[in-house]
Design a protein around this motif. Structure first.
Motif, short mmCIF file in Angstrom:
data_model
loop_
_atom_site.label_atom_id
_atom_site.label_comp_id
_atom_site.label_asym_id
_atom_site.label_seq_id
_atom_site.Cartn_x
_atom_site.Cartn_y
_atom_site.Cartn_z
N PRO A 1 1.10 -1.43 -0.33
CA PRO A 1 0.36 0.04 0.05
C PRO A 1 0.85 0.99 0.03
CG PRO A 1 -0.59 -1.52 1.68
CD PRO A 1 0.84 -2.74 1.29
N SER A 2 1.58 1.04 0.37
CA SER A 2 2.93 2.86 0.13
C SER A 2 3.77 2.88 -0.41
CB SER A 2 4.50 2.70 1.77
OG SER A 2 5.32 0.99 1.44
N ALA A 3 3.51 1.73 -1.93
CA ALA A 3 4.49 1.71 -3.07
C ALA A 3 3.21 2.42 -3.77
CB ALA A 3 5.26 0.66 -2.97
N PRO A 4 4.09 3.36 -5.06
CA PRO A 4 2.81 3.93 -5.60
C PRO A 4 2.52 2.51 -6.97
CG PRO A 4 4.94 4.72 -6.23
CD PRO A 4 5.00 4.02 -4.92
N PRO A 5 1.71 1.92 -7.58
CA PRO A 5 1.52 1.34 -8.91
C PRO A 5 2.48 1.22 -9.83
CG PRO A 5 -0.08 2.68 -8.91
CD PRO A 5 0.52 3.09 -7.47
N LYS A 6 3.33 0.20 -10.41
CA LYS A 6 4.02 0.00 -11.35
C LYS A 6 3.55 1.07 -12.85
CE LYS A 6 7.60 -1.96 -9.26
NZ LYS A 6 8.95 -1.40 -8.56
N ARG A 7 4.63 1.88 -13.53
CA ARG A 7 4.40 2.27 -15.25
C ARG A 7 4.05 0.94 -16.03
NH1 ARG A 7 7.95 6.93 -16.13
NH2 ARG A 7 7.67 6.08 -18.26
N ALA B 1 -4.98 7.10 -9.86
CA ALA B 1 -5.77 7.78 -8.77
C ALA B 1 -6.68 7.11 -7.40
CB ALA B 1 -7.10 7.48 -9.92
N ALA B 2 -6.40 6.26 -7.33
CA ALA B 2 -6.83 5.02 -6.30
C ALA B 2 -5.84 5.24 -5.45
CB ALA B 2 -7.49 4.21 -6.08
N PHE B 3 -4.68 5.64 -5.57
CA PHE B 3 -3.57 5.42 -4.62
C PHE B 3 -3.39 6.84 -4.04
CE2 PHE B 3 1.44 6.54 -3.93
CZ PHE B 3 1.40 5.73 -2.84
N LYS B 4 -3.51 7.71 -5.00
CA LYS B 4 -3.57 8.88 -4.52
C LYS B 4 -4.16 9.65 -3.87
CE LYS B 4 -0.39 10.55 -7.88
NZ LYS B 4 -0.51 12.09 -9.02
N ALA B 5 -5.28 9.55 -3.79
CA ALA B 5 -6.75 9.34 -3.21
C ALA B 5 -6.64 8.83 -1.66
CB ALA B 5 -7.90 8.82 -3.65
N ASN B 6 -5.81 7.83 -1.15
CA ASN B 6 -5.92 6.81 -0.14
C ASN B 6 -4.89 8.38 0.93
OD1 ASN B 6 -7.11 4.75 -0.14
ND2 ASN B 6 -6.46 3.45 -1.39
N LEU B 7 -4.16 8.77 0.01
CA LEU B 7 -2.52 9.53 1.09
C LEU B 7 -2.59 10.61 1.67
CD1 LEU B 7 0.12 9.33 -1.95
CD2 LEU B 7 -0.62 7.61 0.05
N ALA C 1 -3.69 -1.68 -20.68
CA ALA C 1 -2.45 -1.35 -19.36
C ALA C 1 -3.04 -0.29 -19.01
CB ALA C 1 -1.42 -1.78 -19.73
N LYS C 2 -2.60 1.14 -19.52
CA LYS C 2 -2.55 2.66 -19.07
C LYS C 2 -4.10 2.94 -18.99
CE LYS C 2 -0.82 6.38 -21.28
NZ LYS C 2 -0.27 7.61 -22.47
N LEU C 3 -4.88 2.89 -19.10
CA LEU C 3 -6.15 3.21 -18.27
C LEU C 3 -6.36 2.16 -16.82
CD1 LEU C 3 -8.28 2.82 -21.37
CD2 LEU C 3 -7.63 4.89 -20.30
N LYS C 4 -5.54 0.74 -17.16
CA LYS C 4 -6.06 0.52 -15.83
C LYS C 4 -4.64 1.13 -14.10
CE LYS C 4 -5.05 -3.79 -13.75
NZ LYS C 4 -4.29 -5.50 -13.53
N TYR C 5 -3.57 1.43 -15.13
CA TYR C 5 -2.62 2.26 -14.53
C TYR C 5 -3.20 3.19 -13.58
CZ TYR C 5 1.63 5.04 -13.26
OH TYR C 5 2.28 5.50 -13.01
N LYS C 6 -3.86 4.24 -14.35
CA LYS C 6 -4.38 5.84 -13.84
C LYS C 6 -5.32 5.31 -13.43
CE LYS C 6 -3.60 8.31 -18.72
NZ LYS C 6 -4.06 8.92 -19.61
N VAL C 7 -6.28 4.44 -13.50
CA VAL C 7 -7.36 4.44 -12.28
C VAL C 7 -6.64 3.83 -11.20
CG1 VAL C 7 -8.78 2.65 -11.77
CG2 VAL C 7 -8.94 3.78 -13.83
N GLU C 8 -5.12 2.67 -11.07
CA GLU C 8 -4.76 2.15 -9.33
C GLU C 8 -3.92 3.71 -8.96
OE1 GLU C 8 -1.95 -0.89 -10.99
OE2 GLU C 8 -3.83 -2.35 -10.91
#
Length: 118
Positions: free
Chosen positions: A17-23, A86-92, A77-84
């Protein structure tokens, strides 16, 4: 190497959870990964640089229709990355977001100093 490589790959793919998703991989890199597996099995004696040249030449020879599956997978994969992301940044929390920005700033500063040294 395959056992060790897969273990390392699993560790690097674990998203805490502390690491952002990989590109995501681009269409070309998806093609390279697929072709490397085939070429390594077919001709194990050839140097890596020669195999890479063969793969790059083959990619340039592909028609747009042949490249389309790789490009579609890359765009998905790029669309999925953008969603992930955004979710990661929202939880910070704001402090975590600030520290993430500071880490990025430091990495960029380090990269600039390395370029100046060269």
């Amino acid at each position: 190497c395959s056992g060790v490589c897969t273990a390392i790959r699993r560790l690097s793919l674990d998203n805490t959870p502390s690491a952002p998703p990989k590109r995501p991989l681009s269409a070309y890199l998806r093609y390279v990964v697929e072709q490397q597996q085939i070429l390594f099995k077919q001709s194990p004696g050839i140097k890596l640089s020669e195999k890479t040249k063969q793969i790059a030449h083959a990619w340039r020879q592909l028609t747009p229709d042949q490249k389309q599956p790789y490009e579609l997978a890359a765009s998905d994969a790029k669309l999925k990355y953008k969603v992930e992301l955004a979710a990661f940044k929202a939880n910070l929390t704001p402090t975590q977001l600030a520290s993430l920005k500071e880490e990025r700033r430091q990495k960029l500063a380090k990269r600039r100093t390395m370029r100046k040294k060269r």
